[in-house]
Design a protein around this motif. Structure first.
Motif, PDB file in Angstrom:
ATOM      1  N   ASP A 163       0.820  -1.211   0.000  1.00  0.00           N
ATOM      2  CA  ASP A 163       0.000   0.000   0.000  1.00  0.00           C
ATOM      3  C   ASP A 163       0.854   1.262   0.000  1.00  0.00           C
ATOM      4  N   GLN A 164       2.055   1.180   0.583  1.00  0.00           N
ATOM      5  CA  GLN A 164       2.908   2.363   0.716  1.00  0.00           C
ATOM      6  C   GLN A 164       3.492   2.780  -0.641  1.00  0.00           C
ATOM      7  N   VAL A 165       3.251   4.038  -1.000  1.00  0.00           N
ATOM      8  CA  VAL A 165       3.822   4.606  -2.223  1.00  0.00           C
ATOM      9  C   VAL A 165       5.119   5.310  -1.844  1.00  0.00           C
ATOM     10  N   LEU A 166       6.230   4.894  -2.449  1.00  0.00           N
ATOM     11  CA  LEU A 166       7.537   5.484  -2.151  1.00  0.00           C
ATOM     12  C   LEU A 166       7.768   6.771  -2.929  1.00  0.00           C
ATOM     13  N   MET A 167       7.223   6.826  -4.121  1.00  0.00           N
ATOM     14  CA  MET A 167       7.367   8.006  -4.980  1.00  0.00           C
ATOM     15  C   MET A 167       6.247   7.998  -5.993  1.00  0.00           C
ATOM     16  N   GLU A 168       5.764   9.180  -6.312  1.00  0.00           N
ATOM     17  CA  GLU A 168       4.730   9.304  -7.332  1.00  0.00           C
ATOM     18  C   GLU A 168       5.095  10.440  -8.271  1.00  0.00           C
ATOM     19  N   ALA A 169       5.018  10.153  -9.545  1.00  0.00           N
ATOM     20  CA  ALA A 169       5.250  11.179 -10.573  1.00  0.00           C
ATOM     21  C   ALA A 169       4.041  11.166 -11.507  1.00  0.00           C
ATOM     22  N   SER A 170       3.652  12.348 -11.964  1.00  0.00           N
ATOM     23  CA  SER A 170       2.496  12.421 -12.862  1.00  0.00           C
ATOM     24  C   SER A 170       2.529  13.735 -13.636  1.00  0.00           C
TER      25      SER A 170
END
Length: 119
Positions: free
Chosen positions: A50-57
């Motif tokens: 469930d843990q997002v380490l990094m998000e790019a968009s």
């Protein structure tokens, strides 16, 4: 149906990370028009986590559409941001939501952080 390509990526901690992509499709590998598209990417330790380490968009500006008509986009993360990363390895994928609402997973793979020495 689009099957994702596989690509392992290394991010150099503390350095600007830039990786360009071109989405091509069909038997003639023609560029896909990205007009109205949203592109997103997440890194997690493992796919079910469930843990997002990094998000790019395209929404947060870390993914930029470079050439709409020719399907070109890039992940562009400043060094100040990569300096804050503290994971060692993970998995990622990149999805594109086109203007019709369809979602395509273009690429997936492992992500490794090469820790910096000079800070």
């Amino acid at each position: 149906m689009v099957y994702p390509g596989e690509l392992d990526i290394v991010i150099l901690q503390g350095a600007t990370f830039r990786r360009s992509f071109v989405w091509k499709s069909g038997p003639l590998q023609e560029p896909v028009n990205l007009a109205g598209a949203e592109i997103r990417m997440q890194i997690r330790y493992a796919k079910p986590d469930d843990q997002v380490l990094m998000e790019a968009s395209t929404d947060n500006g870390l993914i930029v559409i470079e050439d709409t008509e020719n399907g070109a986009f890039a992940i562009d993360i400043p060094g100040e941001t990569t300096a804050e990363y503290d994971f060692l390895t993970g998995v990622y994928d990149i999805e594109v939501k086109v203007s019709s609402g369809e979602i395509f997973r273009l690429v997936e793979g492992r992500m490794k952080l090469s820790q910096e020495v000079t800070r």
